[in-house]
Design a protein around this motif. Structure first.
Motif, PDB file in Angstrom:
ATOM      1  N   ASP A 124       5.898  15.609 -15.223  1.00  0.00           N
ATOM      2  CA  ASP A 124       6.013  14.234 -15.116  1.00  0.00           C
ATOM      3  C   ASP A 124       6.056  13.488 -16.554  1.00  0.00           C
ATOM      4  O   ASP A 124       6.611  12.432 -16.928  1.00  0.00           O
ATOM      5  CB  ASP A 124       4.765  13.775 -14.239  1.00  0.00           C
ATOM      6  CG  ASP A 124       4.888  12.334 -13.914  1.00  0.00           C
ATOM      7  OD1 ASP A 124       6.078  11.956 -13.230  1.00  0.00           O
ATOM      8  OD2 ASP A 124       4.135  11.541 -14.399  1.00  0.00           O
ATOM      9  N   GLN A 127       9.438  14.155 -18.216  1.00  0.00           N
ATOM     10  CA  GLN A 127      10.409  13.502 -17.623  1.00  0.00           C
ATOM     11  C   GLN A 127       9.827  12.433 -16.481  1.00  0.00           C
ATOM     12  O   GLN A 127       9.565  12.899 -15.412  1.00  0.00           O
ATOM     13  CB  GLN A 127      11.482  14.409 -17.222  1.00  0.00           C
ATOM     14  CG  GLN A 127      12.771  13.765 -16.765  1.00  0.00           C
ATOM     15  CD  GLN A 127      13.869  14.676 -16.150  1.00  0.00           C
ATOM     16  OE1 GLN A 127      13.582  15.806 -16.270  1.00  0.00           O
ATOM     17  NE2 GLN A 127      14.995  13.909 -15.689  1.00  0.00           N
ATOM     18  N   PRO A 128       9.523  11.180 -16.909  1.00  0.00           N
ATOM     19  CA  PRO A 128       8.870  10.347 -16.111  1.00  0.00           C
ATOM     20  C   PRO A 128       9.493  10.347 -14.841  1.00  0.00           C
ATOM     21  O   PRO A 128      10.810  10.367 -14.662  1.00  0.00           O
ATOM     22  CB  PRO A 128       8.744   9.173 -16.769  1.00  0.00           C
ATOM     23  CG  PRO A 128       8.946   9.491 -18.010  1.00  0.00           C
ATOM     24  CD  PRO A 128       9.530  10.644 -18.405  1.00  0.00           C
ATOM     25  N   ARG A 129       8.940  10.033 -13.775  1.00  0.00           N
ATOM     26  CA  ARG A 129       9.275  10.138 -12.281  1.00  0.00           C
ATOM     27  C   ARG A 129      10.312  11.165 -11.636  1.00  0.00           C
ATOM     28  O   ARG A 129      10.875  11.223 -10.751  1.00  0.00           O
ATOM     29  CB  ARG A 129      10.333   8.773 -12.033  1.00  0.00           C
ATOM     30  CG  ARG A 129       9.697   7.353 -12.549  1.00  0.00           C
ATOM     31  CD  ARG A 129      10.648   6.383 -12.403  1.00  0.00           C
ATOM     32  NE  ARG A 129       9.967   5.152 -12.693  1.00  0.00           N
ATOM     33  CZ  ARG A 129      10.353   3.865 -12.673  1.00  0.00           C
ATOM     34  NH1 ARG A 129      11.694   3.711 -12.181  1.00  0.00           N
ATOM     35  NH2 ARG A 129       9.719   2.837 -13.059  1.00  0.00           N
ATOM     36  N   SER A 130       9.963  12.283 -12.315  1.00  0.00           N
ATOM     37  CA  SER A 130      10.763  13.765 -11.904  1.00  0.00           C
ATOM     38  C   SER A 130       9.793  14.075 -10.895  1.00  0.00           C
ATOM     39  O   SER A 130      10.324  14.854 -10.176  1.00  0.00           O
ATOM     40  CB  SER A 130      10.871  14.557 -12.969  1.00  0.00           C
ATOM     41  OG  SER A 130       9.566  14.774 -13.581  1.00  0.00           O
ATOM     42  N   SER A 132       7.139  13.121  -7.829  1.00  0.00           N
ATOM     43  CA  SER A 132       6.739  11.974  -6.938  1.00  0.00           C
ATOM     44  C   SER A 132       5.122  11.926  -6.822  1.00  0.00           C
ATOM     45  O   SER A 132       4.456  13.056  -7.058  1.00  0.00           O
ATOM     46  CB  SER A 132       7.149  12.031  -5.564  1.00  0.00           C
ATOM     47  OG  SER A 132       6.429  13.301  -4.953  1.00  0.00           O
ATOM     48  N   GLN A 133       4.730  10.691  -6.838  1.00  0.00           N
ATOM     49  CA  GLN A 133       3.049  10.598  -6.677  1.00  0.00           C
ATOM     50  C   GLN A 133       2.434  11.345  -5.821  1.00  0.00           C
ATOM     51  O   GLN A 133       1.373  11.722  -6.068  1.00  0.00           O
ATOM     52  CB  GLN A 133       2.876   9.025  -6.817  1.00  0.00           C
ATOM     53  CG  GLN A 133       1.579   8.477  -6.823  1.00  0.00           C
ATOM     54  CD  GLN A 133       0.913   8.843  -8.375  1.00  0.00           C
ATOM     55  OE1 GLN A 133       1.617   8.910  -9.294  1.00  0.00           O
ATOM     56  NE2 GLN A 133      -0.531   9.220  -8.513  1.00  0.00           N
ATOM     57  N   SER A 134       3.099  11.328  -4.581  1.00  0.00           N
ATOM     58  CA  SER A 134       2.369  12.105  -3.500  1.00  0.00           C
ATOM     59  C   SER A 134       2.174  13.396  -3.915  1.00  0.00           C
ATOM     60  O   SER A 134       1.479  14.212  -3.427  1.00  0.00           O
ATOM     61  CB  SER A 134       3.330  11.802  -2.383  1.00  0.00           C
ATOM     62  OG  SER A 134       4.422  12.286  -2.209  1.00  0.00           O
ATOM     63  N   GLU A 135       3.480  14.119  -4.332  1.00  0.00           N
ATOM     64  CA  GLU A 135       3.383  15.439  -4.732  1.00  0.00           C
ATOM     65  C   GLU A 135       2.010  15.807  -5.713  1.00  0.00           C
ATOM     66  O   GLU A 135       1.404  16.812  -5.789  1.00  0.00           O
ATOM     67  CB  GLU A 135       4.565  15.853  -5.362  1.00  0.00           C
ATOM     68  CG  GLU A 135       4.861  17.274  -5.567  1.00  0.00           C
ATOM     69  CD  GLU A 135       6.271  17.883  -6.105  1.00  0.00           C
ATOM     70  OE1 GLU A 135       6.621  19.091  -6.226  1.00  0.00           O
ATOM     71  OE2 GLU A 135       7.102  16.840  -6.129  1.00  0.00           O
TER      72      GLU A 135
END
Length: 295
Positions: A124, A127-130, A132-135
């Motif tokens: 993350d 590579q930002p947003r690669s 997910s926050q939930s993951e």
């Protein structure tokens, strides 16, 4: 006159010599106790220590026994079964207390979960947003849960060790239940009473046997209070039974008790000596005379 001295002076000198001799003899003074009763010291009533029926009785009246000898056996069938069960349960508890598989498994899970979480964090960051926050949250939760599982496994292992101690205690209790069904001689001596026989039911505290020993006896008598001092206790004595002739052997002993009470009627004090009855000829109930050697 006699040999150039007056007869009166001769008698006076002789009296002086006799008086001096009496003082020397008096220095080895003994206190005589004419009425002495011989009593038992070592006697014991042997009780049952458990409830049940007698399946064996090894002792009979007149039998000589040594301390620790088996006198009788109470039925211990159930106690033996409890002992076997406690043995098996302790064996299982010991294996559980040594089993750290759960801890090692939880530690490996923690290593994997933490590594997985770290990889997601690096990905993350690269590579930002690669990811997910939930993951990310789930990976973090898995790592934290793995740490909790280690603590839980360690706690369970500690509980298993405590359970092992409890099972060891249960086994000791089972052994005790077997032991109390063995009626043993608490002292050496002669069995003089057998009150229960094979097949009879006994309860804890119920008298089954009586054992006496006459290797040492008590010679009990009275002396005038005026003769009693603090030093009387511990003095040696000689005891002679009244029914023995004058050439018979006397018995040696030691004063071990001097009462602090004075009989108001006759002014006497009760004393007793412990007597060595090595040949076994002195019997409880004998009347005797005793000499207390005060020198």
């Amino acid at each position: 006159m006699k040999n150039g001295r007056p007869i009166g002076m001769f008698h006076l000198g002789l009296w002086t010599i006799m008086l001096a001799s009496a003082c020397v003899v008096g220095s080895a003074e003994t206190i005589g106790v004419d009425s002495v009763l011989i009593r038992l010291i070592d006697q014991v009533d042997v009780p049952a220590r458990a409830v049940g029926s007698l399946v064996q009785v090894h002792a009979s009246e007149g039998k000589l026994v040594e301390k620790g000898d088996l006198l009788a056996q109470i039925d211990d069938t159930e106690a033996q079964l409890d002992y076997k069960r406690a043995t098996f349960e302790l064996d299982i508890a010991m294996r559980d207390a040594e089993n750290d598989v759960a801890i090692r498994s939880a530690m490996k899970t923690r290593v994997y979960s933490q590594a997985h979480f770290d990889r997601l964090v690096r990905a993350d960051a690269a590579q930002p947003r690669s990811v997910s926050q939930s993951e990310l949250e789930k990976a973090r939760l898995d790592a934290e849960q793995a740490e909790i599982e280690i603590e839980k496994a360690r706690s369970e292992l500690q509980n298993a060790k405590t359970k092992k101690d409890l099972m060891a205690n249960a086994l000791a209790m089972a052994e005790r239940n077997i032991e109390v069904r063995r009626i043993l001689a608490p002292q050496s001596g002669e069995v003089v009473e057998v009150l229960r026989h094979v097949g009879e039911w006994v309860t804890p505290g119920e008298k089954i046997f009586r054992i006496v020993s006459i290797k040492r006896l008590r010679a009990e008598g009275f002396v005038q209070a005026s003769r009693v001092t603090e030093a009387l206790k511990g003095l040696p004595v000689q005891v002679m039974p009244h029914d023995e002739d004058k050439t018979a052997q006397s018995y040696s002993g030691t004063i071990v008790f001097v009462s602090r009470e004075i009989d108001p009627v006759n002014g006497q004090v009760r004393i007793w000596a412990e007597v060595d009855n090595h040949d076994g000829r002195l019997q409880p109930g004998h009347r005797a005379r005793m000499s207390i050697i005060t020198d």
